[in-house]
Design an enzyme around this catalytic site. Structure first.
Site, PDB file in Angstrom:
ATOM      1  N   SER A  52       3.826   1.631   3.380  1.00  0.00           N
ATOM      2  CA  SER A  52       3.599   1.108   2.040  1.00  0.00           C
ATOM      3  C   SER A  52       2.139   0.719   1.849  1.00  0.00           C
ATOM      4  CB  SER A  52       4.480  -0.114   1.866  1.00  0.00           C
ATOM      5  OG  SER A  52       4.003  -0.894   0.822  1.00  0.00           O
ATOM      6  N   LYS A  53       1.685   0.895   0.639  1.00  0.00           N
ATOM      7  CA  LYS A  53       0.327   0.452   0.336  1.00  0.00           C
ATOM      8  C   LYS A  53       0.363  -0.958  -0.273  1.00  0.00           C
ATOM      9  CE  LYS A  53      -2.755   4.140   0.616  1.00  0.00           C
ATOM     10  NZ  LYS A  53      -2.505   4.429   2.015  1.00  0.00           N
ATOM     11  N   ARG A  54       1.591  -1.435  -0.495  1.00  0.00           N
ATOM     12  CA  ARG A  54       1.681  -2.784  -1.074  1.00  0.00           C
ATOM     13  C   ARG A  54       1.175  -3.784  -0.053  1.00  0.00           C
ATOM     14  NH1 ARG A  54       7.416  -2.541  -3.218  1.00  0.00           N
ATOM     15  NH2 ARG A  54       7.697  -3.224  -1.085  1.00  0.00           N
ATOM     16  N   HIS A  55       0.187  -4.544  -0.477  1.00  0.00           N
ATOM     17  CA  HIS A  55      -0.485  -5.421   0.478  1.00  0.00           C
ATOM     18  C   HIS A  55       0.459  -6.297   1.279  1.00  0.00           C
ATOM     19  CE1 HIS A  55      -4.611  -5.080  -1.649  1.00  0.00           C
ATOM     20  NE2 HIS A  55      -4.097  -3.944  -1.289  1.00  0.00           N
TER      21      HIS A  55
END
Ligand code: GLU
Length: 497
Positions: free
Chosen positions: A252-255
């Site tokens: 995921s690129k979600r921080h």
């Protein structure tokens, strides 16, 4: 030649878990090989500076245990270690590369490039520089320079054939040269791109192994061609395997899902994160997966890094975290729990050893708090879990439905009587022998001699102390609460039920 490796992040303001794995492998290759690990900040491609990003990067890496031998914060003989402070160096090497015919000046304006790309798109051609400036004559170049035309410097890629490169993990990789773009090495403002600065620095900093994640493989032929154009010796290249999520997709690129800072704040221990991350693509020869930082520093071997994708499994991370939590000394466990208890407003520090319970105003010492958190040591997966698990210790009045005190089919009256009788028995236990073992014995004897059902005594007793369906055992909780508070909570429950 002794090993010199570098971790070369672009400071974004947070550390991605994949970058932590890169930093860790790189650091461990240096340590286990008696070499040096260098931190280099690659900030030339950044649109804008993220304030404090470098400091927080260094801080989180230090928290994990990674210490650099050279870097912007510690200096060294190969500095500066921040690329935007090395622009003069790149300028010098760009000139050398032009002379060696490994690059050329391109005067095409942004508008022309836009049109070119548009046309390529319409004709369904790959959008690549069409090499219009690749063969300008010396006279033409001088003229355009004199008239002050802006230019970029592009790498002169081979027009055909294969570029064959060798990776320490994946072995030989072939790239069809006709697919390679004459990409920009130095922008019109004189600032180099990552591709150029990275190679110049690796050479000047005498890096022996370029170690990085496999997402950088597309840069690999460009890098190799630059080394060849300069006539420089090539370092070894080692691309760490990709990290995928459990479903086999990209991470995921979600921080929040991948930020190391976030994992730290949730209460993952550095030892657990390190142990978890090091197994993302590396496996110890003896299959023993629990590895301390010091063992890793001694025993990590680059040869055991695999080529296949690593799977990022947060259940495994939780398992490691739980393992390391269970193996902490009580004092250390309390130290990591304290900020969470304080932040949740359960306690306030009053001095080195004194903490005020916010709700009751009572002051307790570290000893007491060690006892509280130790009760959950076996159960919690993250340090932040401690708040919800032990908050009943820090309330003045427990809030729970009185029916909770009733065990199975017993009546409220029975629950009251059992609690009442138990209270009298416990009142007779001297304060200085108030501990879990004594309580277990005293209460056990009482249950036996009165011929009572165990649950009918222990359930209301435990609920009266915790107000919860699930909690640590009654003897342990009572032992930590102490005699006075135990009897007070029981008294309240008797009145309520
Ligand atoms: N600056 C690149 C990054 O942000 C470094 C890649 C490399 O190590 O060559 O990851």
């Amino acid at each position: 030649m002794s090993v010199r490796v570098r971790f070369a992040p672009s400071p974004t303001g947070f550390l991605h878990i994949g970058s932590l794995r890169t930093a860790l492998f790189t650091y461990l290759i240096a340590k286990s090989g008696g070499g040096k690990c260098i931190l280099r900040i690659e900030d030339t491609d950044q649109e804008r500076e993220v304030e404090g990003a470098v400091e927080s990067l260094i801080e989180i890496l230090r928290w994990v245990g990674i210490v650099f031998d050279e870097g912007p914060h510690v200096g060294g003989n190969y500095g500066p270690y921040t690329q935007t402070e090395r622009v003069d160096i790149y300028d010098k090497y760009a000139r050398i590369l032009l002379e060696k015919d490994g690059a050329y000046r391109c005067f095409c304006t942004p508008e022309r490039l836009k049109e070119m790309r548009e046309e390529q798109r319409i004709n369904k051609l790959p959008t690549r520089y069409d090499r219009r400036c690749r063969n300008l004559t010396d006279a033409e170049i001088s003229e355009r320079l004199e008239s002050g035309e802006a230019f970029v410097i592009r790498q002169k890629m081979p027009l055909d054939g294969d570029v064959v490169v060798y990776d320490g993990i994946q072995g030989e990789i072939r790239f069809d040269a006709s697919h390679l773009d004459d990409h920009v090495l130095v922008k019109s403002n004189g600032i180099p791109t990552y591709q150029f600065a990275n190679v110049v620095d690796d050479h000047l900093m005498e890096i022996t192994h370029v170690t990085r994640a496999d997402e950088w493989i597309p840069s690999f032929p460009k890098n190799v061609l630059l080394y060849r154009a300069f006539g420089w010796d090539m370092p070894e290249f080692v691309h760490y395997p990709v990290i995928l999520n459990k479903g086999g997709g990209k991470l995921s690129k979600r921080h929040g899902d991948v930020m190391v800072e976030e994992f730290r704040d949730k209460g993952y221990l550095p030892d657990a994160l390190v142990n978890f991350c090091v197994l993302l693509g590396w496996h110890p020869k003896d299959d023993n997966e629990i590895l301390s930082f010091h063992e890793l520093e001694r025993n990590f071997d680059m040869k055991s890094i695999g080529a296949s994708a690593a799977i990022f499994d947060t259940d495994k991370l939780d398992y490691f975290n739980g393992y390391y939590i269970r193996h902490m000394l009580p004092n250390d466990l309390l130290s990591v729990c304290l900020p969470y208890l304080i932040n949740a407003d359960l306690i306030k520090a009053v001095n080195d050893d004194g903490f005020e319970i916010v709700k009751s105003g009572k002051v307790v010492g570290r000893n007491y708090l060690e006892g509280v958190v130790a009760l959950e040591q076996e159960r919690i997966k993250k340090i932040s879990d401690v708040v919800g698990a032990v908050d009943f210790f820090f309330v003045d009045e427990l809030e729970y439905a009185p029916e909770l005190l009733i065990w199975k089919k017993m009546t409220a009256g029975e629950a009251r009587t059992n609690l009442d009788n138990l209270l009298k028995i416990l009142d007779a236990v001297p304060v200085d022998s108030w501990n879990a073992a004594v309580l277990e014995e005293v209460i056990g004897n009482h249950i036996k001699s009165a011929g009572l059902n165990v649950g009918s005594v222990l359930w209301p007793f435990r609920v009266s102390l915790t107000g919860r369906k699930a909690s640590p055992g009654a003897f342990e909780v009572a032992s930590v609460l102490g005699k006075e508070e135990t009897l007070r909570r029981m008294g309240k429950a008797i009145k309520q039920v």
